[in-house]
Every structure is written in structure tokens, then in C-alpha cells.
Write a protein that holds these residues in place. Structure first.
Motif, mmCIF file in Angstrom:
data_model
loop_
_atom_site.group_PDB
_atom_site.id
_atom_site.type_symbol
_atom_site.label_atom_id
_atom_site.label_comp_id
_atom_site.label_asym_id
_atom_site.label_seq_id
_atom_site.Cartn_x
_atom_site.Cartn_y
_atom_site.Cartn_z
ATOM 1 N N SER A 43 0.798 -1.232 0.000
ATOM 2 C CA SER A 43 0.000 0.000 0.000
ATOM 3 C C SER A 43 0.825 1.273 0.000
ATOM 4 C CB SER A 43 -0.922 0.014 1.228
ATOM 5 O OG SER A 43 -0.161 0.201 2.417
ATOM 6 N N GLY A 44 2.087 1.179 0.431
ATOM 7 C CA GLY A 44 2.907 2.380 0.550
ATOM 8 C C GLY A 44 2.621 3.167 1.813
ATOM 9 N N CYS A 45 1.875 2.564 2.732
ATOM 10 C CA CYS A 45 1.494 3.272 3.969
ATOM 11 C C CYS A 45 2.501 3.100 5.097
ATOM 12 C CB CYS A 45 0.129 2.783 4.449
ATOM 13 S SG CYS A 45 -1.244 3.211 3.354
ATOM 14 N N THR A 46 3.554 2.340 4.865
ATOM 15 C CA THR A 46 4.487 2.028 5.951
ATOM 16 C C THR A 46 5.234 3.257 6.456
ATOM 17 O OG1 THR A 46 6.249 1.497 4.381
ATOM 18 C CG2 THR A 46 4.822 -0.312 5.100
ATOM 19 N N THR A 47 5.262 4.334 5.676
ATOM 20 C CA THR A 47 5.973 5.548 6.094
ATOM 21 C C THR A 47 5.024 6.624 6.597
ATOM 22 O OG1 THR A 47 5.922 6.440 3.830
ATOM 23 C CG2 THR A 47 7.830 5.109 4.450
ATOM 24 N N GLN A 48 3.744 6.319 6.646
ATOM 25 C CA GLN A 48 2.756 7.308 7.068
ATOM 26 C C GLN A 48 2.730 7.430 8.589
ATOM 27 O OE1 GLN A 48 0.892 9.246 4.841
ATOM 28 N NE2 GLN A 48 2.391 8.309 3.486
ATOM 29 N N PRO A 49 2.329 8.611 9.112
ATOM 30 C CA PRO A 49 2.215 8.773 10.569
ATOM 31 C C PRO A 49 0.974 8.100 11.120
ATOM 32 C CG PRO A 49 1.515 10.782 9.462
ATOM 33 C CD PRO A 49 2.054 9.860 8.383
ATOM 34 N N GLY A 50 1.056 7.611 12.354
ATOM 35 C CA GLY A 50 -0.081 6.957 12.989
ATOM 36 C C GLY A 50 0.371 5.727 13.733
ATOM 37 N N CYS A 51 -0.388 4.650 13.640
ATOM 38 C CA CYS A 51 0.017 3.381 14.251
ATOM 39 C C CYS A 51 -0.650 2.228 13.513
ATOM 40 C CB CYS A 51 -0.312 3.344 15.745
ATOM 41 S SG CYS A 51 -2.045 3.038 16.153
ATOM 42 N N LEU A 52 -0.185 1.028 13.807
ATOM 43 C CA LEU A 52 -0.667 -0.175 13.137
ATOM 44 C C LEU A 52 -1.256 -1.139 14.160
ATOM 45 C CD1 LEU A 52 -0.820 -2.157 10.706
ATOM 46 C CD2 LEU A 52 1.568 -2.753 11.196
ATOM 47 N N ILE A 53 -2.526 -1.537 13.945
ATOM 48 C CA ILE A 53 -3.144 -2.576 14.761
ATOM 49 C C ILE A 53 -3.084 -3.849 13.942
ATOM 50 C CG2 ILE A 53 -5.238 -3.374 15.901
ATOM 51 C CD1 ILE A 53 -6.036 -0.502 16.347
ATOM 52 N N LEU A 54 -2.375 -4.832 14.457
ATOM 53 C CA LEU A 54 -1.994 -5.983 13.648
ATOM 54 C C LEU A 54 -2.443 -7.300 14.285
ATOM 55 C CD1 LEU A 54 -0.353 -7.192 11.292
ATOM 56 C CD2 LEU A 54 1.698 -6.882 12.698
ATOM 57 N N ASP A 55 -3.131 -8.105 13.488
ATOM 58 C CA ASP A 55 -3.509 -9.449 13.936
ATOM 59 C C ASP A 55 -2.261 -10.337 13.931
ATOM 60 O OD1 ASP A 55 -5.077 -11.594 14.712
ATOM 61 O OD2 ASP A 55 -5.583 -12.151 12.658
ATOM 62 N N LEU A 56 -2.198 -11.241 14.863
ATOM 63 C CA LEU A 56 -1.027 -12.114 14.969
ATOM 64 C C LEU A 56 -1.090 -13.277 13.986
ATOM 65 C CD1 LEU A 56 1.596 -12.824 16.471
ATOM 66 C CD2 LEU A 56 0.194 -14.154 18.067
ATOM 67 N N GLU A 69 9.437 -7.519 8.849
ATOM 68 C CA GLU A 69 9.615 -6.873 7.539
ATOM 69 C C GLU A 69 9.599 -5.355 7.685
ATOM 70 O OE1 GLU A 69 10.568 -6.945 3.625
ATOM 71 O OE2 GLU A 69 10.363 -8.663 4.965
ATOM 72 N N LEU A 70 8.713 -4.842 8.523
ATOM 73 C CA LEU A 70 8.633 -3.401 8.744
ATOM 74 C C LEU A 70 9.902 -2.873 9.413
ATOM 75 C CD1 LEU A 70 4.913 -3.034 9.898
ATOM 76 C CD2 LEU A 70 5.903 -2.360 7.704
ATOM 77 N N THR A 71 10.469 -3.677 10.294
ATOM 78 C CA THR A 71 11.731 -3.290 10.922
ATOM 79 C C THR A 71 12.829 -3.155 9.882
ATOM 80 O OG1 THR A 71 11.146 -4.386 13.015
ATOM 81 C CG2 THR A 71 13.477 -3.951 12.613
ATOM 82 N N LYS A 72 12.885 -4.103 8.943
ATOM 83 C CA LYS A 72 13.874 -4.053 7.873
ATOM 84 C C LYS A 72 13.687 -2.813 7.003
ATOM 85 C CE LYS A 72 14.227 -9.103 7.459
ATOM 86 N NZ LYS A 72 13.978 -10.278 6.567
ATOM 87 N N LEU A 73 12.423 -2.422 6.819
ATOM 88 C CA LEU A 73 12.114 -1.266 5.971
ATOM 89 C C LEU A 73 12.329 0.056 6.699
ATOM 90 C CD1 LEU A 73 8.813 -2.534 4.281
ATOM 91 C CD2 LEU A 73 11.071 -2.312 3.213
ATOM 92 N N GLY A 74 12.566 -0.018 8.010
ATOM 93 C CA GLY A 74 12.763 1.210 8.780
ATOM 94 C C GLY A 74 11.476 1.934 9.096
ATOM 95 N N SER A 75 10.352 1.227 9.070
ATOM 96 C CA SER A 75 9.065 1.857 9.378
ATOM 97 C C SER A 75 9.039 2.328 10.831
ATOM 98 C CB SER A 75 7.918 0.868 9.149
ATOM 99 O OG SER A 75 6.686 1.427 9.568
ATOM 100 N N LYS A 76 8.455 3.498 11.041
ATOM 101 C CA LYS A 76 8.369 4.075 12.379
ATOM 102 C C LYS A 76 6.979 3.901 12.998
ATOM 103 C CE LYS A 76 11.895 7.398 11.086
ATOM 104 N NZ LYS A 76 12.120 6.699 9.811
ATOM 105 N N LEU A 77 6.127 3.143 12.321
ATOM 106 C CA LEU A 77 4.779 2.937 12.843
ATOM 107 C C LEU A 77 4.805 2.036 14.081
ATOM 108 C CD1 LEU A 77 2.596 2.307 9.646
ATOM 109 C CD2 LEU A 77 2.317 4.173 11.292
ATOM 110 N N PRO A 78 4.343 2.511 15.226
ATOM 111 C CA PRO A 78 4.223 1.629 16.386
ATOM 112 C C PRO A 78 3.175 0.554 16.099
ATOM 113 C CG PRO A 78 4.140 3.938 17.054
ATOM 114 C CD PRO A 78 4.013 3.905 15.558
ATOM 115 N N ILE A 79 3.439 -0.658 16.578
ATOM 116 C CA ILE A 79 2.548 -1.784 16.310
ATOM 117 C C ILE A 79 1.831 -2.209 17.580
ATOM 118 C CG2 ILE A 79 2.412 -4.196 15.598
ATOM 119 C CD1 ILE A 79 4.836 -3.715 13.824
ATOM 120 N N ILE A 80 0.507 -2.302 17.479
ATOM 121 C CA ILE A 80 -0.314 -2.871 18.538
ATOM 122 C C ILE A 80 -0.804 -4.221 18.045
ATOM 123 C CG2 ILE A 80 -2.414 -2.636 19.926
ATOM 124 C CD1 ILE A 80 -2.193 0.403 19.484
#
Length: 216
Positions: A43-56, A69-80
Motif C-alpha cells: 500500500s505504501g502506507c508504511t511511512t505514514q504517521p499513525g500506528c498499526l493494529i496488527l492481527d497475529l 519486515e517493517l523493521t527491515k524497511l525502517g518503518s516508524k509505525l508503532p505496532i499494537i
């Protein structure tokens, strides 16, 4: 980049996405939903401001794999993480990898909203910190190699005479370079300059050979 924070939801269950999106919408948040981890990555949203609610637990790529994968990409989105299949080992792994929170379904609305607000505040601090660091790097990039020499000696506590002796230049020349360093770095005191360099971390202290920061 759009500076309005957005909550990204990744879950392979449409009903869950709908319920959480509605809850967050009523609380004033803007949401975007994805039914797979790969859809989110595409989606290209990995660099957007906000946060990510993620199913396990999801098919093909699960939540932990997406986090990695997001860590490798350097994404700054906090994950819940929000899951009905969590266990202690997995939650510990997720938190050690930087997850903002790990919640189990069903989750209380107030608990989820608090986690989202905290995550968005964390993301805001990260973004502001990055802006500050980039600003410092731009100031460092404006320094000449000789000004970099003087700066690096100033922050070690050297006096003008000591700097002059070490660089084999006159004290008056040191004073000129020193004044230019303080002006370009937008700092009025040595203590302020040291704090600025500490704030940026030592990796941003330039050397004359560092072409990324040295100006001709």
C-alpha cells in the motif's frame, strides 16, 4: 507526507476490521483496513504517521513476520498486536522486537483506545525527533571542513589557544571559525553546542573526511 495520523488495521477477518474501524471512527480516528500483511506492505502506507493494529495469526504472512519486515524497511509505525491466539512467548518476542502493545481478543474498548492514543503519541515523538535530527544534519552539512575541525575540538572542551596550536592556525582565525560554527549551528554557548551534538548522537559529528557533512 501527510501529517495527519491514521490507524492502519491488518486482519484477515473482515468482521473484526469493521468492528475496530467503527470503534476508532467513533473516537475520532481515521482508519485504513487491510485483509493481509502483503496488502499493507504493497500500500505504501508504511511511512505514514499513525500506528498499526496488527492481527497475529494470518495466512501467508503472520503478524510477527510483518513486524520483522517493517523493521527491515525502517518503518516508524508503532505496532499494537491484537489477537485471539496469543501466548506468553509470542508476546515477549513481539515486545522485544519493539511492539507498542500486545492485546488479546476480545479487548475492552477503553483499553484499545488508550493503546492507540499512546502509540500515536509515540509515533509523533519519533517523527519530531527525526525532524530535529535532520535539521541538525543540515546545519552540519553547511560547515566547511575547517569549521568541522574547530567544532569537534570545541565540544571536547579545548580552548581557543589549544585549538589554534592543534590546527596550526592563529587564535584570531580560530575565533572567526568558532563564530561561524556557532552561527551556522544556531547555538550561542559551548554548552548548547555540546548538548546539540549529544542530541544528534555521535554518529552525526562530522570529520573533515566525511563528505556527507563537509562543505567545499
Amino acid at each position: 507526507m501527510n501529517n495527519i495520523p491514521r490507524i492502519f488495521l491488518v486482519d484477515d477477518q473482515p468482521a473484526v476490521l469493521k468492528a475496530i474501524s467503527r470503534l476508532l471512527g467513533l473516537a475520532g480516528f481515521k482508519t485504513t483496513c487491510f485483509e493481509s500483511a502483503q496488502d499493507f506492505l504493497n500500500s505504501g502506507c508504511t511511512t505514514q504517521p499513525g500506528c498499526l493494529i496488527l492481527d497475529l495469526s494470518m495466512p501467508e504472512m503472520n503478524g510477527i513476520a510483518l513486524q520483522n519486515e517493517l523493521t527491515k524497511l525502517g518503518s516508524k509505525l508503532p505496532i499494537i498486536f491484537l489477537t485471539g491466539n496469543g501466548d506468553i512467548d509470542t508476546s515477549v518476542q513481539a515486545m522485544k522486537s519493539g511492539a507498542a502493545d500486545f492485546l488479546t481478543k476480545p479487548v475492552q474498548s477503553a483499553r484499545l483506545l488508550t493503546a492507540v492514543r499512546d502509540a500515536c503519541e509515540k509515533n509523533k515523538r519519533i517523527i519530531l525527533n527525526e525532524i530535529e535530527i535532520n535539521d541538525i544534519r543540515q546545519r552540519l552539512a553547511s560547515l566547511t571542513p575547517r569549521e568541522n575541525d574547530v567544532l569537534n575540538l570545541i565540544i571536547t572542551g579545548k580552548l581557543n589557544k589549544q585549538i589554534a596550536d592543534e590546527l596550526s592556525i592563529s587564535i584570531q582565525t580560530v575565533k572567526i571559525h568558532r563564530a561561524r560554527v556557532m552561527t551556522k549551528m544556531k547555538i550561542k554557548s559551548v554548552a548548547g553546542l555540546v548538548h546539540l551534538m549529544e542530541r544528534a548522537s555521535h554518529q552525526y559529528i562530522a570529520t573533515p573526511a566525511d563528505s556527507e557533512f563537509s562543505a567545499v
